[in-house]
Design an enzyme around this catalytic site. Structure first.
Site, PDB file in Angstrom:
ATOM      1  N   ALA A   1       0.806  -1.127   0.045  1.00  0.00           N
ATOM      2  CA  ALA A   1       0.070   0.046  -0.051  1.00  0.00           C
ATOM      3  C   ALA A   1       0.732   1.065  -0.093  1.00  0.00           C
ATOM      4  CB  ALA A   1      -1.006   0.089   1.207  1.00  0.00           C
TER       5      ALA A   1
ATOM      6  N   GLU B   1       1.966  -6.910   7.143  1.00  0.00           N
ATOM      7  CA  GLU B   1       0.912  -6.205   7.921  1.00  0.00           C
ATOM      8  C   GLU B   1       0.972  -6.260   9.319  1.00  0.00           C
ATOM      9  OE1 GLU B   1       0.898  -7.961   5.109  1.00  0.00           O
ATOM     10  OE2 GLU B   1      -0.522  -6.939   3.691  1.00  0.00           O
TER      11      GLU B   1
ATOM     12  N   GLY C   1       0.194  -5.763   0.189  1.00  0.00           N
ATOM     13  CA  GLY C   1      -0.655  -5.590  -0.943  1.00  0.00           C
ATOM     14  C   GLY C   1      -0.286  -6.186  -2.122  1.00  0.00           C
TER      15      GLY C   1
ATOM     16  N   GLU D   1      -0.538  -9.640  -2.118  1.00  0.00           N
ATOM     17  CA  GLU D   1      -2.094 -10.030  -2.195  1.00  0.00           C
ATOM     18  C   GLU D   1      -2.480  -9.854  -3.704  1.00  0.00           C
ATOM     19  OE1 GLU D   1      -4.501  -9.244   1.375  1.00  0.00           O
ATOM     20  OE2 GLU D   1      -3.491  -7.557   1.175  1.00  0.00           O
TER      21      GLU D   1
END
Ligand code: CAA
Length: 699
Positions: A63, A125, A102, A105
């Site tokens: 992110a 995270e 992210g 992901e």
């Protein structure tokens, strides 16, 4: 500005390239452009395979940290991942660099993942107090199994591509570039010579081993550590849900857990800590001057500190000349280096081959002339101003032009040493709070005349040493020791008022410190502080409250763990101390001598006073211009002072407690002892303007 997302279509293959330097962070603009490009590729009948690739140094590293704590902007990452995962056309993720958070992901949503050698992959995270909230907790265990998935998500640590291949996290490590390999695979698929499943086809492939899954979940639950940190427990819940719930409900479950975690004060503090470290390392010198090149280093002084510094410099790839006053001292210094190396090999931190290579880069000398070619010279002689001044005068004469002259002093005035060298622009302080090898923090002390490029060199060196650097101005003790001393002073007052070392240590451990202040002092040794207090005794203001309990303990030979007794008794010689009635009697005698009557001191009061003392000293450091911003003080205390990371540091904790609350506490305490507790002026200024310390973190 270039487009953040580009699509190239060639013979049925759409390559969507993300291009958002420096690390392809998944910011709002990139997400929007990606969604549009992906939908276009889906809608284009000529496209039969999609390759996702990234330009520059890395696949998305997660992110965008600039968006942390801000309201979410659509399309969000879970939507992107869902779109990729439900694609009817095969999607290949071509990975390189640092595939994190992210970014991983997004890769997990693709049907196939290829990575270049050197790629690292991870889900950090948990270290931010959250969980992978874009499907990661569901897709990862389904792909590689619950146990390794939990391992990755609970540790937050990245793994190498080869390990990821073993785990089945990626499908191949491809020499010659992941994007090129992906293109080759896509062509083979289109030619009918290779299979290329979609994510949905792959997910439907095999039934999970439910028993193994649930036992991995149970084992992870049993191993949960700090109950104050909710993220690990919620990650485990999500992995369990990935087995027990239908796919769509699993994603909803994960989404709810993510929303809950992201709003916790612990996550806010961990985000703050993450950003604060990056801010501390970022220098805002005009024009971002370049650091000087450092290849050869010299270390003056082969005591424990000098030897520790030499080992750290060797570990960073430098060649080192260790200088001592005579052959005997030099041999002892080199022996210390060898012992530190030996310990590192025993602990598996250094291979025997690496040790040989490092040992080949160290030499010894008893003459400053040996330092004439060094790019960096670190002075680490005993804390004696006259001795250090002489060393700097000598270094000023022998060092080559543009050599950086550093001191590891904790207490001697850097500006005076700089003046003695006659080249103040080259002089800097490099202060480690604690043993060099065991401490992540380096305080880079910038003197009145230090040149910006020398400051930049200090920061670049810290990065090479794998340490977090914080800039400090010149004062006695710098940021870390000033705050730690304020904490200890406040706790000493409480000892005299009626608390025991054990009660104070327990209250601080409950707050989250790994050790209480008296346990810490016993480990470090009480004699160092005692010697210093004796040196400074003539300068002490007699009007200030002075607690002599530490001195009395030293007079009784209680120097801490190494003496078998300090604030605690160590019947085993080390390890965990036990309460000693002799110490309690000594404290009672001191109290009586001052005419004080013991009062009950509760854990809550201990913690309130501890935080007020630390934050007030931080406020003074800001006023004096010693610390650049509140978050730098937080970083020092997190990386070097044992302050619990999930509380963000003393200044963040003060913000969370409320400035008015703490300022009022300080005013109350100041009625007992004004000089120590008087609130710094900055409290009133912030309160008056409706601001918090966080508002000053704008560097
Ligand atoms: N967002 C925006 N900028 C980032 C960034 C990110 N996630 N990560 C790094 N950068 C920037 C840095 O600020 C730095 O910028 P400047 O040069 O302007 O200061 C630049 O990229 C280079 O960073 P480093 O100096 O750290 O370079 P490095 O090569 O030493 O390390 C890295 C690269 C491994 C990617 C490291 O920067 C890093 O660990 N970044 C953070 C990764 C991370 O934790 N991402 C968030 C994961 S959480 C998540 O993604 C879940 C979610 O959805 C909420």
């Amino acid at each position: 500005m270039t487009e953040q997302v580009r699509t190239a279509i060639n013979e049925g293959i759409a390559t969507i390239t993300l291009d958002n330097p420096p690390v392809n962070a998944l910011g709002a603009a990139l997400r929007g452009a990606f969604m549009a490009a992906f939908e276009a590729a889906m809608a284009d009948p000529s496209v039969r395979v999609v390759i996702l690739a990234a330009a520059g140094r890395t696949w998305p590293a997660g992110a965008d940290i600039g968006e942390f704590g801000r309201p979410p902007v659509a399309p969000q990452l879970p939507e992107l991942c869902a779109a990729v995962a439900r694609s009817a056309k095969p999607v290949i993720a071509a990975l390189h660099g640092t595939v994190l958070g992210g970014g991983l992901e997004l890769a997990l949503a693709a049907g196939v993942r290829l990575a270049e050698p050197g790629t690292t992959l991870g889900l950090p995270e948990v270290s931010l107090g959250i969980l992978p909230g874009a499907g990661g907790t569901q897709r990862l265990p389904r792909l590689i199994g619950a146990k390794p998935a939990l391992g990755l998500m609970l540790s937050g640590l990245p793994i190498a591509a080869e390990r990821a291949l073993d785990l089945g996290l990626i499908d191949a490590v491809s020499e010659g570039g992941a994007a090129t390999a992906a293109e080759g695979l896509a062509r083979a698929y289109l030619a009918g010579t290779a299979e290329l499943p979609t994510a949905a086809e792959r997910a439907g492939g095999r039934a999970p081993d439910a028993e193994g899954w649930l036992s991995a979940v149970a084992a992870a639950r049993a191993g949960l550590g700090n109950p104050r940190l909710p993220a690990p427990g919620r990650i485990i819940d999500c992995v369990e849900a990935a087995l027990l719930l239908p796919e769509d409900e699993g994603f909803v479950f994960e989404g709810a857990a993510f929303a809950e975690l992201v709003a916790t004060p612990e996550a806010a503090a961990l985000r703050h800590a993450f950003l604060a470290e990056r801010r501390a390392m970022r220098q805002n010198d005009p024009g971002r001057v370049a650091a000087r090149e450092i290849h050869r280093a010299g270390v003056v002084g082969g005591g424990p500190l000098g030897a520790g510094i030499a080992v750290a410099l060797l570990g960073a790839g430098l060649s080192v000349t260790l200088v001592e006053r005579d052959q005997t001292a030099l041999a002892a210094g080199l022996a210390r280096v060898a012992t530190l190396h030996e310990r590192a090999v025993e602990k598996g931190r250094l291979t025997p081959e690496a040790r040989e290579a490092e040992w080949a880069r160290i030499s010894g000398a008893t003459d400053f002339g040996a330092l004439a070619t060094a790019d960096l010279i670190v002075e680490a002689v005993p804390e004696d101003e006259a001795l250090k001044t002489q060393v700097f005068a000598d270094l000023g004469r022998v060092a080559k032009r543009k050599a950086v002259l550093a001191t590891a002093t904790s207490h001697v005035d850097l500006n005076r040493l700089a003046a003695a060298s006659s080249r103040p622009e080259d002089v800097i302080g490099l202060h480690v709070l604690g043993p060099v090898q065991g401490t992540k923090l380096l305080e880079v002390v910038v003197g009145a005349g230090t040149a910006p490029e020398v400051t930049a060199t200090g920061f670049a060196l810290a990065k090479r040493l794998g340490k977090i650097a914080v800039r400090s101005g010149v004062c006695d003790g710098f940021i870390g020791n000033r705050v730690l001393n304020a904490w200890r002073t406040a706790m000493d007052f409480l000892l005299e008022d009626g608390a025991t070392p054990c009660e104070i240590d327990r209250a601080m451990r409950e707050f989250g410190f790994p050790l209480g202040p008296y346990q810490g002092l016993d480990i470090a040794g009480l004699d160092l502080g005692w010697a210093r207090r004796k040196r400074l005794s003539l300068r002490r203001d007699p009007a200030r409250r002075y607690v002599a309990i530490g001195d009395r303990l030293c007079e009784a030979g209680r120097f801490g763990q190494k003496a078998g007794k300090g604030y605690y008794l160590y019947p085993e010689g080390g390890g965990k101390g036990v309460e000693d009635p002799e110490v309690l009697a000594l404290i009672a005698a001191e109290r009586q001598a001052k005419g004080l009557v013991a009062r009950k001191v509760g854990a809550e009061e201990i913690r309130r006073r501890a935080l007020a003392a630390m934050a007030n000293e931080g406020a003074r450091l800001l006023e004096e211009g010693i610390a650049r911003c509140p978050s730098d003080i937080d970083v020092v205390m997190l990386a070097g002072g044992g302050f619990p990371r999930w509380r963000g540091g003393p200044m963040m904790a003060a913000d969370q407690a409320g400035l008015l609350v703490i300022r009022n506490d300080l005013r109350d305490f100041a009625r007992e002892e004004d000089a120590f507790w008087r609130p710094a002026v900055i409290w009133d200024e912030l309160i008056k303007n409706g601001l918090a310390f966080a508002d000053l973190n704008r560097i």
